[in-house]
Structures are given as C-alpha cells and as structure tokens.
Design an enzyme around this catalytic site. Structure first.
Site, PDB file in Angstrom:
ATOM      1  N   ARG A 183     -20.636  33.795  23.323  1.00 24.40           N
ATOM      2  CA  ARG A 183     -20.423  32.399  22.938  1.00 24.40           C
ATOM      3  C   ARG A 183     -19.629  32.253  21.638  1.00 24.40           C
ATOM      4  O   ARG A 183     -19.879  31.359  20.830  1.00 24.40           O
ATOM      5  CB  ARG A 183     -21.756  31.656  22.819  1.00 24.40           C
ATOM      6  CG  ARG A 183     -22.564  31.606  24.105  1.00 24.40           C
ATOM      7  CD  ARG A 183     -21.842  30.828  25.205  1.00 24.40           C
ATOM      8  NE  ARG A 183     -22.642  30.824  26.423  1.00 24.40           N
ATOM      9  CZ  ARG A 183     -22.525  31.708  27.427  1.00 24.40           C
ATOM     10  NH1 ARG A 183     -21.614  32.674  27.323  1.00 24.40           N
ATOM     11  NH2 ARG A 183     -23.273  31.637  28.497  1.00 24.40           N
ATOM     12  N   SER A 232     -26.138  22.748  26.954  1.00 29.23           N
ATOM     13  CA  SER A 232     -27.101  23.604  26.252  1.00 29.23           C
ATOM     14  C   SER A 232     -27.025  23.351  24.750  1.00 29.23           C
ATOM     15  O   SER A 232     -25.964  23.442  24.149  1.00 29.23           O
ATOM     16  CB  SER A 232     -26.808  25.082  26.537  1.00 29.23           C
ATOM     17  OG  SER A 232     -27.026  25.374  27.901  1.00 29.23           O
ATOM     18  N   GLU A 302     -25.603  25.711  19.766  1.00 32.23           N
ATOM     19  CA  GLU A 302     -24.438  25.915  20.626  1.00 32.23           C
ATOM     20  C   GLU A 302     -23.552  24.678  20.592  1.00 32.23           C
ATOM     21  O   GLU A 302     -22.343  24.762  20.688  1.00 32.23           O
ATOM     22  CB  GLU A 302     -24.867  26.211  22.068  1.00 32.23           C
ATOM     23  CG  GLU A 302     -23.705  26.580  22.984  1.00 32.23           C
ATOM     24  CD  GLU A 302     -24.155  27.241  24.262  1.00 32.23           C
ATOM     25  OE1 GLU A 302     -23.506  26.997  25.297  1.00 32.23           O
ATOM     26  OE2 GLU A 302     -25.131  28.013  24.245  1.00 32.23           O
TER      27      GLU A 302
END
Length: 324
Positions: A183, A232, A302
């Site tokens: 990520r 998310s 995130e």
C-alpha cells in the site's frame, strides 16, 4: 466559516494564466468531490485539459503556492478548514482514456476508474486485472498507493508510469523506479501521474469474467458500497486484519456525530448523513486509540487526510495518547 480565498490566489498568478486552457475554480467545495461528501473548500481547483496544459500551468505556478493532487476522491478525507493553495483534479476528457498498448498491454489515464481497466482487460481476454474491478478509485491513486485486493496488487502489472513534476517537466518511471511496498510507493510525492502502461497475460474470457463476478459479489456482500464511504479506513498491520482488531476493541458500529464505523464491515467508515470532516477524523482516531489500548497494535490510516482543521476542532493522533 471560509478560511481560504481562491479569487485572491487566482489574481496573484498574473497574466500568464491566460495561456492555460483548463478550468480554474476558486473556492471549490470539496464535499462535492469526495465520496465521504464532507470537508471544506479548495482555495483554487484546476482541471487541466491535457498533459501539455498541466505542464504549462505548473511552470506558471510559484513554488511557494501549496499544491495538492486528488483523484476521484474515493479514499480522501478533507478537513473542514479547507485545502490551501491549488488542488489539481485531472479531467476525465484529458486523462480518463483506456486503450490497448500492445500484446496483453493496456494504457490508462490517471483519472481512469480502476474498474474500467478491468472491463477493458475482460473484453480483450487479458488476465491479471480482475482485482481492479473491486477497487473504487482511479488509476492515479492505485499507482501512488499500490492499490490491491483479492490477492492482486498494482505492482504486479505496472510496466511504466508517466508523470509531470512540480516544475512542469515530464518523466517516465519504470516499475522499479516506483519502489513499491504494501500500500505504498516510493515515487516522489510531487509527481502527478498522468497515465501508465500495464502488462497482463492471455486468459480465458469466461474465467476472467467469473473472477470479476466473484469480486463484485464479495464487495456487495461484505462492504457498505452504497454508503458515503472512503473504502478501507486503515491498512492491515502485518500479521493482522484491521477489521478484526477494530471489532475486538468494540468499535463495530461506533458513532461520533454523523460518522460511523460500518456495522457491515467495521474497517469502513461511513457518513450516515451530515458528518463533518472533524467527526470522521475524530472517529478514526478514537478507533486507533481503542485498538492500541486493547491489542497494542497501532493502526495506520489508509485513507488520505488533507487540509486544515477549523480552529478549536483539531484532532490529534490517537487523541493525544502516548504511543511509546
């Protein structure tokens, strides 16, 4: 309470701005852009017409003016005090195309929705892109954060990335140049990704379609996709699932004002109606604090948070608790 002045900023850019062909909007409401439907104003928003127009604008923009780049706003939380300086939002007309670029290769613009590249791959029997069908964002964001789902990641597909820097110079980066990890990419923060080339492999259309249907069914079953959400909220810590940590800390369904951790999927934060940026971020930090207290794990955001707090409505990380 207005805390930015876009008209003043626009006037300060001088006569050279007449060379720019894209749309310039002072005091642009970010709550119309983000999927959370919350947040303050962008001091000045620019929708470039094409790559050359983007480069022209950046060459004119003084170095001291803050610059922020957004995609479709799917994983973006804007604070209520707004975003100072210029916000660049690539236009669908100039940066939204998706096309074949060779055998099992696809070229996509930075604002192209992830699901569109998956659909293109299906049409041409190219496997490897199925996971994009379940990611509610754009290619630019996927490139920046190494977006992934269902066992696939952006880093597995990227051949080259085209970008424009803060001074208007154009660059081409290889997969290695992007420095991908979970990520995250190590590409310089100031680069604006205009388009990229991806490599898949030949596949059976029916198998590809079945995988995409499975992705769609999974999302519809376990995620609050019809709510005002940013996807998310927190990254999965190594060896853990964020949602399990949140659930175990008693935060499923937790509400602060109009902000809520979804009862369906508790790693999804939702705006139940008129939530402010403050309420959303305060809820997120409350969850981080409770998870840290319960399990000792420090969840990392995130969702990307941008802008200024309104005076008196600042939110501290973990609500100011000691994390050492």
């Amino acid at each position: 309470m207005k805390t930015v002045d876009g008209a003043k900023l626009l006037a300060s850019l001088g006569e050279g701005i007449k060379e720019v062909r894209g749309r310039l909007t002072p005091d642009a409401p970010m709550d119309r852009v983000t999927w959370f439907r919350a947040g303050g104003l962008a001091e000045l928003m620019f929708h470039p017409h094409d790559v050359e127009d983007l480069a022209t604008f950046l060459k004119l923009l003084p170095e001291e003016v803050p610059l922020t780049v957004t995609g479709v706003g799917s994983n973006l939380l804007v604070r209520d005090g707004g975003i100072p300086g210029v916000v660049i939002r690539l236009s669908a007309k100039g940066f939204g195309d998706v096309e074949l670029a060779g055998e099992n290769r696809i070229k996509a613009g930075g604002i192209c929705p992830d699901k569109n590249i998956a659909a293109m791959a299906l049409d041409h029997g190219i496997a490897g892109f199925e996971f994009y069908y379940g990611i509610p964002g754009s290619i630019g964001g996927a490139l920046r954060m190494n977006a992934g789902a269902n066992g696939g990641e952006t880093k597995d597909l990227v051949v080259e990335v085209h970008a424009v820097d803060r001074k208007g110079s154009q660059h081409v980066l290889s997969n290695a140049d992007m420095g991908y990890t979970y990520r995250h990419s190590a590409a310089p923060a100031g680069l604006i990704f205009t388009h990229a080339v991806f490599q898949g492999q030949a596949g059976d259309k029916e198998e590809i379609r079945a995988k995409m249907d499975a992705v769609r069914q999974h999302r519809e079953t376990v995620q609050p996709i019809r709510e005002k959400t940013g996807g998310s909220t927190f990254k999965n810590p190594e060896g853990h699932s964020a949602w399990k940590l949140i659930d175990e800390a008693g935060c499923r369904g937790m509400m602060i004002g109009g902000a809520q951790m979804s009862p369906m999927h508790c790693n999804f934060m939702i705006n139940t109606g008129q939530a402010t940026g403050y309420e959303l971020e305060y809820l997120g930090e409350t969850v981080r604090s409770r998870v840290l207290e319960h399990s000792g794990v420090m969840l990392q955001w995130e969702i990307k948070r941008l802008g200024k707090f309104m005076p008196g409505y600042e939110v501290k990380e973990f609500l100011g608790r000691a994390t050492a």
